[in-house]
Design a protein around this motif. Structure first.
Motif, PDB file in Angstrom:
ATOM      1  N   ASP A  94       0.842  -1.190   0.000  1.00 24.22           N
ATOM      2  CA  ASP A  94       0.000   0.000   0.000  1.00 24.22           C
ATOM      3  C   ASP A  94       0.885   1.250   0.000  1.00 24.22           C
ATOM      4  N   GLU A  95       0.272   2.394   0.147  1.00 20.87           N
ATOM      5  CA  GLU A  95       1.009   3.661   0.052  1.00 20.87           C
ATOM      6  C   GLU A  95       2.118   3.771   1.100  1.00 20.87           C
ATOM      7  N   VAL A  96       1.892   3.196   2.271  1.00 18.40           N
ATOM      8  CA  VAL A  96       2.884   3.266   3.346  1.00 18.40           C
ATOM      9  C   VAL A  96       3.900   2.135   3.248  1.00 18.40           C
ATOM     10  N   SER A  97       3.439   0.926   2.993  1.00 13.70           N
ATOM     11  CA  SER A  97       4.321  -0.249   3.045  1.00 13.70           C
ATOM     12  C   SER A  97       5.136  -0.466   1.776  1.00 13.70           C
ATOM     13  N   LYS A  98       4.815   0.245   0.704  1.00 13.15           N
ATOM     14  CA  LYS A  98       5.487  -0.038  -0.574  1.00 13.15           C
ATOM     15  C   LYS A  98       6.998   0.159  -0.508  1.00 13.15           C
ATOM     16  N   LYS A  99       7.468   0.924   0.465  1.00 10.86           N
ATOM     17  CA  LYS A  99       8.922   1.110   0.613  1.00 10.86           C
ATOM     18  C   LYS A  99       9.618  -0.184   1.018  1.00 10.86           C
ATOM     19  N   PHE A 100       8.845  -1.163   1.469  1.00 11.72           N
ATOM     20  CA  PHE A 100       9.418  -2.441   1.864  1.00 11.72           C
ATOM     21  C   PHE A 100       9.360  -3.485   0.736  1.00 11.72           C
ATOM     22  N   PHE A 101       8.962  -3.077  -0.440  1.00 16.86           N
ATOM     23  CA  PHE A 101       8.897  -3.984  -1.590  1.00 16.86           C
ATOM     24  C   PHE A 101       9.876  -3.517  -2.664  1.00 16.86           C
ATOM     25  N   VAL A 102      10.414  -4.452  -3.426  1.00 19.58           N
ATOM     26  CA  VAL A 102      11.366  -4.081  -4.473  1.00 19.58           C
ATOM     27  C   VAL A 102      10.661  -3.378  -5.628  1.00 19.58           C
ATOM     28  N   ASN A 103      11.432  -2.629  -6.379  1.00 28.63           N
ATOM     29  CA  ASN A 103      10.980  -2.080  -7.650  1.00 28.63           C
ATOM     30  C   ASN A 103      11.183  -3.175  -8.695  1.00 28.63           C
ATOM     31  N   ASP A 104      10.095  -3.636  -9.305  1.00 30.73           N
ATOM     32  CA  ASP A 104      10.182  -4.762 -10.242  1.00 30.73           C
ATOM     33  C   ASP A 104      11.047  -4.446 -11.457  1.00 30.73           C
ATOM     34  N   ILE A 105      11.002  -3.207 -11.920  1.00 33.82           N
ATOM     35  CA  ILE A 105      11.779  -2.836 -13.104  1.00 33.82           C
ATOM     36  C   ILE A 105      13.275  -2.956 -12.815  1.00 33.82           C
ATOM     37  N   GLU A 106      13.670  -2.586 -11.595  1.00 28.49           N
ATOM     38  CA  GLU A 106      15.090  -2.637 -11.218  1.00 28.49           C
ATOM     39  C   GLU A 106      15.536  -4.035 -10.799  1.00 28.49           C
ATOM     40  N   ASN A 107      14.592  -4.926 -10.565  1.00 32.80           N
ATOM     41  CA  ASN A 107      14.910  -6.275 -10.086  1.00 32.80           C
ATOM     42  C   ASN A 107      14.197  -7.310 -10.953  1.00 32.80           C
ATOM     43  N   PRO A 108      14.640  -7.444 -12.213  1.00 29.72           N
ATOM     44  CA  PRO A 108      13.939  -8.313 -13.146  1.00 29.72           C
ATOM     45  C   PRO A 108      14.215  -9.798 -12.908  1.00 29.72           C
ATOM     46  N   TYR A 109      13.303 -10.608 -13.383  1.00 24.28           N
ATOM     47  CA  TYR A 109      13.509 -12.053 -13.493  1.00 24.28           C
ATOM     48  C   TYR A 109      12.695 -12.504 -14.683  1.00 24.28           C
ATOM     49  N   ASN A 110      12.944 -13.695 -15.154  1.00 25.30           N
ATOM     50  CA  ASN A 110      12.296 -14.167 -16.374  1.00 25.30           C
ATOM     51  C   ASN A 110      11.279 -15.255 -16.038  1.00 25.30           C
ATOM     52  N   GLU A 111      10.020 -15.017 -16.374  1.00 21.87           N
ATOM     53  CA  GLU A 111       8.960 -15.990 -16.133  1.00 21.87           C
ATOM     54  C   GLU A 111       8.870 -16.961 -17.308  1.00 21.87           C
ATOM     55  N   VAL A 112       9.536 -18.101 -17.187  1.00 18.22           N
ATOM     56  CA  VAL A 112       9.369 -19.156 -18.192  1.00 18.22           C
ATOM     57  C   VAL A 112       7.910 -19.585 -18.191  1.00 18.22           C
ATOM     58  N   LYS A 113       7.363 -19.739 -16.992  1.00 22.32           N
ATOM     59  CA  LYS A 113       5.926 -19.865 -16.783  1.00 22.32           C
ATOM     60  C   LYS A 113       5.552 -18.782 -15.767  1.00 22.32           C
ATOM     61  N   LYS A 114       4.307 -18.371 -15.770  1.00 25.99           N
ATOM     62  CA  LYS A 114       3.889 -17.256 -14.917  1.00 25.99           C
ATOM     63  C   LYS A 114       4.226 -17.515 -13.454  1.00 25.99           C
ATOM     64  N   PHE A 115       4.921 -16.551 -12.858  1.00 28.06           N
ATOM     65  CA  PHE A 115       5.351 -16.661 -11.459  1.00 28.06           C
ATOM     66  C   PHE A 115       5.446 -15.249 -10.894  1.00 28.06           C
ATOM     67  N   TRP A 116       4.719 -14.998  -9.819  1.00 29.45           N
ATOM     68  CA  TRP A 116       4.738 -13.667  -9.214  1.00 29.45           C
ATOM     69  C   TRP A 116       5.629 -13.715  -7.970  1.00 29.45           C
ATOM     70  N   TRP A 117       6.830 -13.171  -8.097  1.00 22.68           N
ATOM     71  CA  TRP A 117       7.829 -13.214  -7.032  1.00 22.68           C
ATOM     72  C   TRP A 117       7.720 -11.943  -6.196  1.00 22.68           C
ATOM     73  N   ILE A 118       7.211 -12.085  -4.975  1.00 22.37           N
ATOM     74  CA  ILE A 118       7.018 -10.962  -4.052  1.00 22.37           C
ATOM     75  C   ILE A 118       8.205 -10.921  -3.083  1.00 22.37           C
ATOM     76  N   ARG A 119       8.871  -9.764  -2.973  1.00 21.82           N
ATOM     77  CA  ARG A 119      10.070  -9.704  -2.127  1.00 21.82           C
ATOM     78  C   ARG A 119      10.371  -8.288  -1.681  1.00 21.82           C
ATOM     79  N   GLY A 120      11.215  -8.200  -0.638  1.00 22.31           N
ATOM     80  CA  GLY A 120      11.699  -6.921  -0.133  1.00 22.31           C
ATOM     81  C   GLY A 120      13.168  -7.038   0.191  1.00 22.31           C
ATOM     82  N   TYR A 121      13.969  -6.119  -0.340  1.00 24.41           N
ATOM     83  CA  TYR A 121      15.405  -6.134  -0.103  1.00 24.41           C
ATOM     84  C   TYR A 121      15.772  -5.029   0.893  1.00 24.41           C
TER      85      TYR A 121
END
Length: 571
Positions: A94-121
């Motif tokens: 959400d608006e407050v917690s998003k700082k604890f999630f990665v930016n997907d554009i800066e942290n790419p991965y390749n979905e051979v099959k659909k996979f939603w990787w949720i993470r915080g660095y």
């Protein structure tokens, strides 16, 4: 090249300055526990975190604000969805917690099959945003692989982990009731949270209508009583934004402060571990090589033991990237199992409806916990299914919405919206994902991230067993609600892909045989005795319960074993 640094290192002055007793890679739930246990046992311990530092309380800005005080009323913006198309799908984003999630554009991965990787660095990792549901596994789970032949048999059983569950529960602070269920062992609990009136009604209905299932209060790592200097929970239900009251367990509020209090902890943020260093003559790891995420300079750190706790996929990346003439397919990978057997729970399926009654009843606060219906399929011969193996459990709850806003306009409309609406109840299922060798991650050396590292190819899917199970998960939810008098019951199946349940497991599994597994029964690498893996990568199966409590217990147990072996001179 990664292999260039995998040699014997001269004990220069720089080496001495960068030498510790233990190195822990990652500061999330399992990494925090590794740090606490190793530091408390007297080891000078270096914790390496690839992301920024997050300090307890100080870095939880925004969680003190009401929704109307926030610029976007706590909603995701179009820019959020653009920069983080995967992360922004998460319930905790959400608006407050998003700082604890990665930016997907800066942290790419390749979905051979659909996979939603949720993470915080960041320091604390996902222990800041986790769902906090905390359940023990039982021998139903630890024996499953051996009995039905999926995956490899676990090298441990419940009795091996039971005292360690007790140990971590007392420190972590888990609320719950003693429910006496063999498939869901009781723990060392803080006072349980309370069901509301409709939940109690549905629980009574289950007891009356079924002999094989029960509804209990959820067991969560929210502190219903003060634990040390943490808590109690304030019933704000803003846990994922960081809790200034220390009302739930996280690395930042609990394990890392305990480690720091010993004087044995060194924490180094912005440290991306590239590979594990190896001495092929001694057949031991000597440390790790890192890339400083800010300066882009590499540095090496040395230790007698190494704990890998970078997350299931993070640990797999490090192992696969650590290649040498001894381990051409990845560090400690003589079994060719590293990266394979990737699992996640399949969920997003269930039913909900509304209820006529209890109009004179409400509830206190915003309880950050719900009800739980433990697994009731394939428990014994009586509950055995012929169409699928393993099982599922339900989480959910009842609440009242607000008034329907149909009364008048202006003042009358506003007044009607302040009135409580009808009661509603929903339950959603979490199902077990079998360990399939072909569900895997590999390094994509053609595509690099902003640090020049190969990204992960993730090739993972739910198969026939999971798909058949989902129909039962949905139909059983509707049946139970209808029998309890819930009206207008509607089923749902959002069919999210693997990854979205955020319970990834299995890429460096435990097992009895070094030919078919990466780790032994002490979370110790078969190939390299002074390297331990206690995050989700170690799991040989997924069960259907939330796994974090099991990671904690495995970590404390492995740290105890490692230190004892170190003292004996075996490492």
């Amino acid at each position: 090249m990664p292999g260039d640094s995998l040699n014997v290192h001269l004990n220069t002055k720089a080496t001495a300055q960068n030498t510790y007793d233990a190195i822990v890679v990652g500061s999330g739930i399992s990494g925090g526990w590794a740090a606490k246990e190793l530091c408390e046992k007297g080891l000078k311990t270096l914790v390496l975190e690839r992301g920024r530092n997050v300090e307890h309380i100080k870095d939880y800005a925004g969680t003190e604000k009401n929704i109307w005080e926030l610029t976007h009323h706590n909603n995701r913006t179009e820019e959020d969805k653009k920069n983080s198309p995967i992360q922004s799908k998460c319930y905790a984003y959400d608006e407050v917690s998003k700082k604890f999630f990665v930016n997907d554009i800066e942290n790419p991965y390749n979905e051979v099959k659909k996979f939603w990787w949720i993470r915080g660095y960041h320091v604390g990792g996902r222990s800041l945003m986790w769902g906090r549901q905390s359940y023990r596994w039982s021998d139903l789970d630890f024996e499953a692989n051996g009995k039905d032949g999926h995956g490899v048999d676990w090298p441990i059983r419940y009795k091996d982990l039971a005292p360690w569950y007790s140990y971590v529960e007392k420190f972590a602070g888990i609320n719950g009731n003693k429910d006496g269920l063999p498939q869901l062992p009781d723990g060392e609990f803080l006072p349980a949270m309370e069901m509301n009136c409709l939940e109690k009604h549905v629980a009574a209905s289950l007891k009356q209508n079924y002999s094989d299932r029960v509804m209990i209060m959820g067991r969560s790592a929210n502190h219903t009583k003060q634990v040390g200097d943490r808590g109690p929970c304030q019933y704000r239900n803003k846990c994922h934004q960081g809790c200034p009251f220390g009302g739930y367990f996280s690395s930042n509020s609990a394990t890392l402060p305990a480690a720091k209090a010993t004087g044995n902890l060194t924490l180094r943020p912005h440290s991306i571990v590239l590979d594990v260093l190896y001495d092929k003559d001694k057949k031991r790891a000597t440390g790790v090589r890192i890339l400083d995420a800010e300066t882009m300079k590499t540095e090496e750190y040395y230790a007698k033991i190494v704990f890998l706790n970078a997350s299931t996929l993070g640990t797999a990346h490090i192992l696969l990237h650590s290649v040498s003439d001894v381990f051409p397919n990845g560090f400690g990978n003589s079994s060719n199992q590293v990266g394979h057997n990737l699992m996640d729970h399949h969920y997003g399926v269930g039913a909900h409806g509304d209820y006529d009654g209890f109009e004179d009843s409400y509830y206190y606060g915003r309880r950050p916990n719900g009800i739980y219906i433990p697994r009731f399929r394939n428990i014994n011969e009586k509950t055995k299914r012929s169409d699928y193996v393993r099982g599922f459990g339900y989480q959910g709850g009842a609440s009242r919405g607000r008034g329907n806003g149909e009364d008048g306009i202006g003042v009358e409309l506003k007044a009607s919206l302040t009135e409580p609406g009808k009661w509603g109840m929903g339950i959603a299922a979490w199902g077990e994902h079998l360990p399939y060798y072909e569900n895997k991650v590999t390094l994509n050396k053609e595509k690099k991230d902003k640090w020049g590292l190969p990204i992960l190819d993730i090739d993972c899917e739910f198969k026939e067993n999971e798909k058949i199970m989902r129909k039962d998960m949905m139909d059983s939810a509707a049946e139970m609600l209808e029998k309890a008098g819930i009206k207008n019951v509607k089923t749902f199946d959002s069919d999210p892909p693997p990854g979205f349940c955020i319970h990834e497991m299995g890429t460096a599994r435990m097992g009895k045989d070094a030919k078919t597994s990466v780790l032994n029964g002490n979370n110790q690498m078969h190939d390299v005795k002074n390297v331990f893996i206690t995050d989700g990568a170690c799991m040989a199966s997924s069960a259907c319960q939330n796994p974090s409590l099991t990671y904690m217990a495995l970590t404390a147990r492995a740290a105890d074993f490692a230190v004892n072996e170190l003292k004996k001179g075996n490492l």
